[in-house]
Scaffold this motif. Sequence first.
Motif, short mmCIF file in Angstrom:
data_model
loop_
_atom_site.label_atom_id
_atom_site.label_comp_id
_atom_site.label_asym_id
_atom_site.label_seq_id
_atom_site.Cartn_x
_atom_site.Cartn_y
_atom_site.Cartn_z
N ALA A 160 10.69 12.19 35.74
CA ALA A 160 9.50 12.10 36.60
C ALA A 160 9.33 13.36 37.41
O ALA A 160 8.22 13.92 37.51
CB ALA A 160 9.61 10.88 37.50
N ALA A 161 10.41 13.86 38.01
CA ALA A 161 10.33 15.08 38.81
C ALA A 161 10.01 16.29 37.95
O ALA A 161 9.24 17.18 38.36
CB ALA A 161 11.66 15.29 39.55
N SER A 162 10.57 16.35 36.74
CA SER A 162 10.33 17.49 35.86
C SER A 162 8.90 17.52 35.36
O SER A 162 8.28 18.59 35.26
CB SER A 162 11.31 17.46 34.68
N LEU A 163 8.34 16.37 35.02
CA LEU A 163 6.94 16.31 34.59
C LEU A 163 6.01 16.63 35.76
O LEU A 163 4.98 17.29 35.58
CB LEU A 163 6.62 14.93 34.02
N ALA A 164 6.38 16.16 36.96
CA ALA A 164 5.57 16.48 38.13
C ALA A 164 5.59 17.98 38.42
O ALA A 164 4.61 18.53 38.93
CB ALA A 164 6.08 15.70 39.34
N ALA A 165 6.69 18.66 38.07
CA ALA A 165 6.78 20.10 38.28
C ALA A 165 5.82 20.87 37.39
O ALA A 165 5.50 22.03 37.67
CB ALA A 165 8.22 20.57 38.01
N THR A 166 5.35 20.24 36.32
CA THR A 166 4.36 20.87 35.44
C THR A 166 2.93 20.50 35.83
O THR A 166 2.01 20.65 35.03
CB THR A 166 4.61 20.46 33.98
N LYS A 167 2.78 19.99 37.06
CA LYS A 167 1.47 19.62 37.62
C LYS A 167 0.87 18.39 36.95
O LYS A 167 -0.35 18.18 37.02
CB LYS A 167 0.48 20.80 37.54
N ARG A 168 1.69 17.57 36.32
CA ARG A 168 1.22 16.27 35.82
C ARG A 168 1.25 15.26 36.97
O ARG A 168 2.10 15.33 37.85
CB ARG A 168 2.09 15.77 34.68
N ARG A 169 0.33 14.32 36.92
CA ARG A 169 0.34 13.21 37.87
C ARG A 169 1.25 12.12 37.30
O ARG A 169 0.96 11.54 36.26
CB ARG A 169 -1.07 12.68 38.08
N VAL A 170 2.33 11.85 38.02
CA VAL A 170 3.39 11.00 37.48
C VAL A 170 3.62 9.80 38.40
O VAL A 170 3.68 9.94 39.63
CB VAL A 170 4.71 11.79 37.32
N LEU A 171 3.74 8.63 37.79
CA LEU A 171 4.09 7.40 38.50
C LEU A 171 5.37 6.83 37.90
O LEU A 171 5.49 6.72 36.67
CB LEU A 171 2.96 6.37 38.37
N PHE A 192 6.12 12.90 42.76
CA PHE A 192 5.60 11.78 42.00
C PHE A 192 5.46 10.56 42.89
O PHE A 192 5.90 10.56 44.04
CB PHE A 192 6.50 11.47 40.80
N HIS A 193 4.81 9.52 42.39
CA HIS A 193 4.66 8.27 43.12
C HIS A 193 5.62 7.23 42.57
O HIS A 193 5.96 7.25 41.38
CB HIS A 193 3.22 7.76 43.03
N LEU A 194 6.05 6.34 43.43
CA LEU A 194 7.08 5.36 43.07
C LEU A 194 6.66 3.96 43.46
O LEU A 194 6.18 3.73 44.58
CB LEU A 194 8.40 5.71 43.78
N LEU A 195 6.85 3.02 42.53
CA LEU A 195 6.80 1.60 42.86
C LEU A 195 8.25 1.15 43.03
O LEU A 195 8.99 1.05 42.05
CB LEU A 195 6.13 0.79 41.76
N PRO A 196 8.70 0.91 44.27
CA PRO A 196 10.12 0.63 44.51
C PRO A 196 10.52 -0.79 44.12
O PRO A 196 9.67 -1.66 43.88
CB PRO A 196 10.26 0.86 46.01
N PRO A 238 15.97 14.06 43.14
CA PRO A 238 16.20 14.47 41.76
C PRO A 238 17.04 15.74 41.71
O PRO A 238 17.05 16.53 42.66
CB PRO A 238 14.78 14.72 41.22
N VAL A 239 17.74 15.94 40.60
CA VAL A 239 18.62 17.10 40.49
C VAL A 239 17.84 18.41 40.57
O VAL A 239 18.38 19.44 41.00
CB VAL A 239 19.44 17.02 39.17
N LEU A 240 16.58 18.40 40.21
CA LEU A 240 15.74 19.59 40.29
C LEU A 240 15.65 20.11 41.72
O LEU A 240 15.47 21.31 41.95
CB LEU A 240 14.34 19.28 39.74
N GLU A 244 7.41 25.76 40.87
CA GLU A 244 6.28 24.88 41.13
C GLU A 244 6.71 23.57 41.73
O GLU A 244 6.02 22.99 42.54
CB GLU A 244 5.52 24.63 39.83
N SER A 245 7.90 23.10 41.30
CA SER A 245 8.34 21.78 41.73
C SER A 245 8.59 21.71 43.22
O SER A 245 8.50 20.67 43.82
CB SER A 245 9.63 21.41 40.99
N GLU A 246 8.90 22.89 43.85
CA GLU A 246 9.23 22.87 45.27
C GLU A 246 7.99 22.69 46.12
O GLU A 246 8.09 22.37 47.31
CB GLU A 246 9.93 24.17 45.63
N THR A 247 6.81 22.88 45.52
CA THR A 247 5.56 22.76 46.29
C THR A 247 4.89 21.43 46.12
O THR A 247 3.84 21.19 46.68
CB THR A 247 4.59 23.87 45.87
N THR A 248 5.43 20.55 45.23
CA THR A 248 4.74 19.31 44.91
C THR A 248 5.23 18.15 45.75
O THR A 248 6.36 18.17 46.21
CB THR A 248 4.91 18.95 43.43
#
Length: 361
Positions: free
Chosen positions: A24-35, A82-86, A229-231, A350-354
């Motif tokens: 989830a974090a890695s896909l979000a780093a590519t500017k994808r909207r991730v849930l 990313f967004h999370l449903l806990p 996340p490890v990222l 990029e991931s550090e800005t998301t």
Amino acid sequence: MKRVIAIANQKGGVGKTTTAVNLAASLAATKRRVLLLDLDPQGNATMGSGVDKSQLERSSVDVLLEEVELASALLAIDPGGFHLLPANQDLTAAEVRLLQMPTGREVKLRNALAPIRESYDVILIDCPPALNMLTVNSLVAADSVLIPMQCEYYALEGLSALLGTIEQIREAVNPGLEIEGLLRTMFDPRNNLANEVSAQLITHFGDKVFRTIIPRNIRLAEAPSFGKPVLFHDKESRGALSYLALAGEMIRREEEGAAPATPPPMSTGGAEAGDDAGSAASAPSGASVASEQAAWEPAPQPNEASTAGDLASESAESDAGQSTLTGSANGEPGEHAPEDAASTGRLAAESETTGKGASIH
């Protein structure tokens, strides 16, 4: 991508939650909207994302029981982007109530996702380690199934059962369900058994096996204790680079419309035990889940000699689609740099800005 991907394997301890959070974090780093949907009563994906599962006001149990709208229960994860449903242990009670429903119990999650599905590029579902009603809901709601697994005999034992469940769901309620891919996790290329099982997977499932391999990595293992996340824990670690490579491979497959046909050699090298992510691709795959299940019969005792030696001898080669080796921040050899993700450094930057850390209401 516009896909709902269930991360499932009824075998515990194979890296489902680790894969869900870090992918989830890695896909979000590519500017994808991730849930990311946590559907495991253990709530490990929730804790691994930095959310205290004991302090939840709304969770996946409220969504499944139709007490709240899914959008109102989501949290924004920072760092993560990313967004999370806990979820927490209350989800066990929800499963019991679902089992008591006479009809419609298997489509609760699909119905809840419908209003917001188009708002995200990728929706990942972290399934519990069991073939129960929560897993069934996930598979009914999903477009595809990503199966993390260790290259060990016991992990292979449960694979045929999972494939059987997927086929039953395809026939009953979700004919479009397909296998996203098999992901080899906690891989130690110096282990002959791991190499042998990896070769068997490629033989039977072909290009359904991801080229990216997730190695054993201490940074990857300790990241959940920091609630990130490890990222964002160590972006130069082998674990972070491997999940960035996986995200890049999934994006490339989606863009190409099919899995790559050319099998690259598997890379095995490095100084520390299990901290090497090789990559492998494929022989032709079966036409359906049913044919894959029929063809797959795990050997009771894999032969350690033949395939392991062949795989180890290929460590000097690389292919255009293969992950290459690069040094880590502390100078260790054997790091994987994901060519599939365009540029690991760019994705990590990029991931550090998301991500924003506020709850969504």
